[in-house]
Design a protein around this motif. Structure first.
Motif, PDB file in Angstrom:
ATOM      1  N   UNK A 141       0.861  -1.184   0.000  1.00  0.00           N
ATOM      2  CA  UNK A 141       0.000   0.000   0.000  1.00  0.00           C
ATOM      3  C   UNK A 141       0.901   1.240   0.000  1.00  0.00           C
ATOM      4  N   UNK A 142       0.538   2.281  -0.777  1.00  0.00           N
ATOM      5  CA  UNK A 142       1.389   3.471  -0.844  1.00  0.00           C
ATOM      6  C   UNK A 142       1.787   3.995   0.533  1.00  0.00           C
ATOM      7  N   UNK A 143       3.019   4.417   0.648  1.00  0.00           N
ATOM      8  CA  UNK A 143       3.550   4.877   1.929  1.00  0.00           C
ATOM      9  C   UNK A 143       2.691   5.979   2.538  1.00  0.00           C
ATOM     10  N   UNK A 144       2.273   5.777   3.773  1.00  0.00           N
ATOM     11  CA  UNK A 144       1.513   6.789   4.498  1.00  0.00           C
ATOM     12  C   UNK A 144       0.028   6.756   4.286  1.00  0.00           C
ATOM     13  N   UNK A 145      -0.474   6.000   3.309  1.00  0.00           N
ATOM     14  CA  UNK A 145      -1.924   5.912   3.093  1.00  0.00           C
ATOM     15  C   UNK A 145      -2.543   5.113   4.229  1.00  0.00           C
ATOM     16  N   UNK A 146      -3.596   5.676   4.854  1.00  0.00           N
ATOM     17  CA  UNK A 146      -4.263   5.022   5.973  1.00  0.00           C
ATOM     18  C   UNK A 146      -5.509   4.301   5.458  1.00  0.00           C
TER      19      UNK A 146
END
Length: 299
Positions: free
Chosen positions: A59-64
Motif C-alpha cells: 500500500x502506498x507509503x503513508x496511506x491510511x
C-alpha cells in the motif's frame, strides 16, 4: 507505539483521562490478546475504546486504510495427527501408512469448502505444514544381523513412519462456521483414517475471531487521520480480506478501530511491496512517525 508514548508524555497536561498502551505478545500465534484479557488489561481502569495500527506492505507509503464493519477474517489454527504402524518400505502390507492416510485427508480438506460452504460465504482452509516420520532412527548393524529390527518410524526414504502430521488454518467471517469446519475436519480425518486401518485426531492450536470495527471508533480515528495527513491520505474500505489479527479479541469487549498504514509499493522503490510475510519484505520505515502521530492524536 513507543513514539506515541513519548508524544503523549509531552502532551500529558492536555489529556482528560488515562491512556493505556498495549503491545501485542504472540500476535502471530493468536494467544496474546486472550492472555492479556485474562490478566485484566481492560480493568482498573476500564477503557472506553481501543485503537490499533498495523503497517501494510504493498500500500502506498503513508496511506491510511480504514476498514468498515467486519474487516478481517477469524482464524483457527488446527493440527491433524495421523497414527499408523511403521514398517519397511519394501513391505507396506505389514504396516499402516500414515502418510498415505494424511494425503487422502489433505485432498478431502480441499473439497470441504467447495461442497459444504455456500458460494457467497467466504471460507478458506489452508494446510501449511505436512510432516511424516519421527526422529532419525539409527539401526545398529548387530540388530540387522540378528534380525531383531523393530520399525517404529524414523526419517528415512525406505521406512514407513508410524505418524504423520498436518497443520493448517481455517479462515471465515463467521465464528459458528469456523467451529463447524473444525468439527467436519475431525470427522473426515477420523473416517478416512479408519478406512485405511489407522486413526486420527484433530485439535485446535489457537484461534482469533473475526475482527470487527466499531462505526463510532472508526469515524473518530478516520477523522484524526484526515486532520493529520489530509483527506487524500485516508481510504475507507467496505470489504476486508481473509487475513487475521489477534487484536480481534479486543473488539468483542469494547468499541475498537483497527487501521492499516501503507508501508510502500514497488512503484515507489523496488525494495518495497513484497507480501507481508515474505522473507524478503522490506517496509518503508519513514512512515513510523505517522503511526506514532496517529496513535497520539486519536488518544
Amino acid at each position: 507505539l513507543l513514539g506515541a508514548a513519548k508524544l503523549l508524555r509531552g502532551y500529558q497536561s492536555k489529556l482528560n483521562g488515562t491512556v493505556k498502551l498495549v503491545f501485542q505478545p504472540d500476535e502471530e500465534g493468536f494467544t496474546g490478546a486472550k492472555a492479556m484479557l485474562a490478566a485484566g488489561v481492560l480493568r482498573e481502569p476500564a477503557p472506553q475504546a481501543g485503537f490499533a495500527l498495523h503497517v501494510h506492505s504493498g500500500t502506498p507509503s503513508g496511506l491510511v486504510l480504514c476498514g468498515e464493519g467486519t474487516f478481517m477474517a477469524g482464524c483457527t489454527l488446527f493440527r491433524v495427527t495421523v497414527h499408523g504402524t511403521g514398517c519397511h518400505g519394501a513391505m507396506p502390507e505389514t504396516g499402516v501408512d500414515p502418510i498415505h492416510i494424511a494425503a487422502n485427508i489433505y485432498l478431502a480438506l480441499e473439497e470441504l469448502v467447495a461442497r459444504e460452504v455456500a458460494a457467497k460465504q467466504p471460507a478458506v482452509i489452508t494446510v501449511g505444514r505436512f510432516t511424516g516420520g519421527d526422529a532419525p532412527n539409527i539401526i545398529p548393524s548387530s540388530a540387522i544381523l540378528e534380525g531383531t529390527i523393530r520399525f517404529q518410524g524414523g526419517e528415512a526414504p525406505n521406512i514407513i513412519p508410524g505418524e504423520a502430521v498436518l497443520e493448517g488454518t481455517i479462515r471465515t467471517f463467521d465464528r459458528e462456521l469456523s467451529a463447524c469446519l473444525l468439527r467436519r475436519i475431525g470427522e473426515l480425518a477420523q473416517g478416512i483414517a479408519a478406512a485405511y486401518r489407522g486413526t486420527a485426531e484433530v485439535c485446535e492450536l489457537a484461534s482469533a475471531p473475526p475482527l470487527k470495527n466499531d462505526d463510532s471508533a472508526l469515524d473518530l480515528s478516520t477523522a484524526c487521520a484526515k486532520e493529520l495527513f489530509g483527506d487524500a491520505s485516508v481510504y475507507r474500505l467496505r470489504d476486508g480480506g481473509m487475513g487475521s489479527e489477534d487484536f480481534a479479541s479486543y473488539t468483542y469487549e469494547l468499541p475498537c478501530a483497527y487501521l492499516l498504514l501503507g508501508a510502500g509499493t514497488a512503484q515507489e522503490d523496488s525494495r518495497y511491496g513484497k507480501p507481508m510475510h515474505n522473507p524478503k519484505v522490506i517496509f518503508n520505515e519513514d512512515i513510523l512517525p505517522r503511526g506514532a502521530a496517529l496513535h497520539t492524536l486519536t488518544a
